[in-house]
Design a protein around this motif. Structure first.
Motif, PDB file in Angstrom:
ATOM      1  N   MET A   1       5.739  -2.503  13.241  1.00 40.16           N
ATOM      2  CA  MET A   1       5.794  -1.069  12.908  1.00 40.16           C
ATOM      3  C   MET A   1       4.394  -0.504  12.762  1.00 40.16           C
ATOM      4  SD  MET A   1       6.672  -0.939   8.876  1.00 40.16           S
ATOM      5  CE  MET A   1       5.474   0.230   8.383  1.00 40.16           C
ATOM      6  N   VAL A   2       4.306   0.820  12.784  1.00 38.83           N
ATOM      7  CA  VAL A   2       3.048   1.515  12.518  1.00 38.83           C
ATOM      8  C   VAL A   2       3.348   2.582  11.471  1.00 38.83           C
ATOM      9  CG1 VAL A   2       1.283   3.048  13.465  1.00 38.83           C
ATOM     10  CG2 VAL A   2       2.093   1.134  14.829  1.00 38.83           C
ATOM     11  N   ALA A   3       2.494   2.684  10.446  1.00 41.25           N
ATOM     12  CA  ALA A   3       2.715   3.692   9.401  1.00 41.25           C
ATOM     13  C   ALA A   3       1.398   4.364   9.044  1.00 41.25           C
ATOM     14  CB  ALA A   3       3.315   3.041   8.161  1.00 41.25           C
ATOM     15  N   PRO A   4       1.387   5.701   8.951  1.00 40.48           N
ATOM     16  CA  PRO A   4       0.182   6.395   8.475  1.00 40.48           C
ATOM     17  C   PRO A   4       0.003   6.194   6.971  1.00 40.48           C
ATOM     18  CG  PRO A   4       1.862   7.994   9.155  1.00 40.48           C
ATOM     19  CD  PRO A   4       2.468   6.641   9.300  1.00 40.48           C
ATOM     20  N   LEU A   5      -1.258   6.030   6.542  1.00 42.95           N
ATOM     21  CA  LEU A   5      -1.556   5.726   5.144  1.00 42.95           C
ATOM     22  C   LEU A   5      -2.149   6.918   4.415  1.00 42.95           C
ATOM     23  CD1 LEU A   5      -3.188   2.206   5.502  1.00 42.95           C
ATOM     24  CD2 LEU A   5      -0.789   2.768   5.049  1.00 42.95           C
TER      25      LEU A   5
ATOM     26  N   THR B   1       0.840  -1.202   0.000  1.00 41.90           N
ATOM     27  CA  THR B   1       0.000   0.000   0.000  1.00 41.90           C
ATOM     28  C   THR B   1       0.872   1.247   0.000  1.00 41.90           C
ATOM     29  OG1 THR B   1      -1.931   1.034   1.021  1.00 41.90           O
ATOM     30  CG2 THR B   1      -0.261   0.196   2.519  1.00 41.90           C
ATOM     31  N   LYS B   2       0.183   2.398  -0.075  1.00 37.60           N
ATOM     32  CA  LYS B   2       0.900   3.671  -0.092  1.00 37.60           C
ATOM     33  C   LYS B   2       0.872   4.274   1.311  1.00 37.60           C
ATOM     34  CE  LYS B   2      -0.057   7.537  -2.784  1.00 37.60           C
ATOM     35  NZ  LYS B   2      -0.729   8.021  -3.962  1.00 37.60           N
ATOM     36  N   ALA B   3       2.034   4.327   1.950  1.00 36.62           N
ATOM     37  CA  ALA B   3       2.144   5.007   3.240  1.00 36.62           C
ATOM     38  C   ALA B   3       2.524   6.462   2.953  1.00 36.62           C
ATOM     39  CB  ALA B   3       3.208   4.340   4.087  1.00 36.62           C
ATOM     40  N   GLN B   4       2.418   7.314   3.974  1.00 38.89           N
ATOM     41  CA  GLN B   4       2.778   8.726   3.752  1.00 38.89           C
ATOM     42  C   GLN B   4       4.246   8.875   3.379  1.00 38.89           C
ATOM     43  OE1 GLN B   4       1.268  11.144   6.993  1.00 38.89           O
ATOM     44  NE2 GLN B   4      -0.835  10.647   6.451  1.00 38.89           N
ATOM     45  N   THR B   5       5.063   7.884   3.763  1.00 34.40           N
ATOM     46  CA  THR B   5       6.500   7.944   3.454  1.00 34.40           C
ATOM     47  C   THR B   5       6.836   7.270   2.128  1.00 34.40           C
ATOM     48  OG1 THR B   5       6.675   5.976   4.819  1.00 34.40           O
ATOM     49  CG2 THR B   5       7.306   8.066   5.839  1.00 34.40           C
ATOM     50  N   GLY B   6       5.842   6.676   1.464  1.00 39.70           N
ATOM     51  CA  GLY B   6       6.099   6.005   0.185  1.00 39.70           C
ATOM     52  C   GLY B   6       5.472   4.623   0.148  1.00 39.70           C
ATOM     53  N   GLU B   7       5.745   3.893  -0.936  1.00 42.37           N
ATOM     54  CA  GLU B   7       5.176   2.549  -1.093  1.00 42.37           C
ATOM     55  C   GLU B   7       5.710   1.617  -0.012  1.00 42.37           C
ATOM     56  OE1 GLU B   7       3.018   0.716  -3.055  1.00 42.37           O
ATOM     57  OE2 GLU B   7       2.285   2.672  -3.704  1.00 42.37           O
TER      58      GLU B   7
END
Ligand code: ATP
Length: 135
Positions: free
Chosen positions: A41-45, A25-31
């Protein structure tokens, strides 16, 4: 092949659950591509597609932002909204796209919330693309 459990949940309840070989998926930091055994980990989408790969097939879920959490053998996606590709009402998304485009054309007028219309347009385009099997 190794698999992991994936859950997509929204404030309205669960939308998708399956055992898959890969999630991307696409996270705010990239694919972002997650395989079984990924470190926690936790990543904003972003507004985008979550792609689930299993048995050579890819399933798509449209999400409009949220968080992805990786835990041992489990990926949880907490999304503001989420629809599987066959749940998407394309006519509704096309109407939402047209409304958003109209608002953006009227952006010179004071009462038009530009950012809000831009996000509505992104959600609509995302839903249309995913219902057509793209992304
Ligand atoms: P609309 O203007 O058509 O409501 P929107 O982008 O403003 O579109 P959201 O606020 O993102 O809608 O979503 C509200 C609810 O409606 C959520 O539960 C979402 O899953 C659902 N939803 C929105 N658009 C669609 C669609 N095209 N097909 C199926 N469900 C949709």
């Amino acid at each position: 092949m190794k698999t992991m459990k994936v859950n997509v949940v929204t404030p309205d309840g669960p939308v998708y659950e399956s055992d898959v070989e890969m999630v991307s998926t696409k996270a705010q930091t990239g694919e972002l591509g997650i395989l079984p055994g990924h470190i926690p980990m936790v990543a904003p989408l972003e507004i985008g597609a979550v792609r689930m790969k299993h048995d050579g097939k890819t399933e798509l879920v449209a999400v409009s932002g949220g968080f992805l959490e990786v835990r041992p053998d489990t990926v949880t996606i907490l999304a503001q909204t989420a629809e599987t590709s066959d749940e998407i009402d394309v006519e509704r998304a096309i109407r939402a796209k047209e409304r958003a485009e109209q608002r953006l054309r009227e952006r010179q007028q004071e009462n038009v919330d530009f950012r809000r219309a831009e996000l509505a347009l992104q959600r609509a385009i995302n839903r249309i693309s995913i219902s057509q099997g793209k992304l």
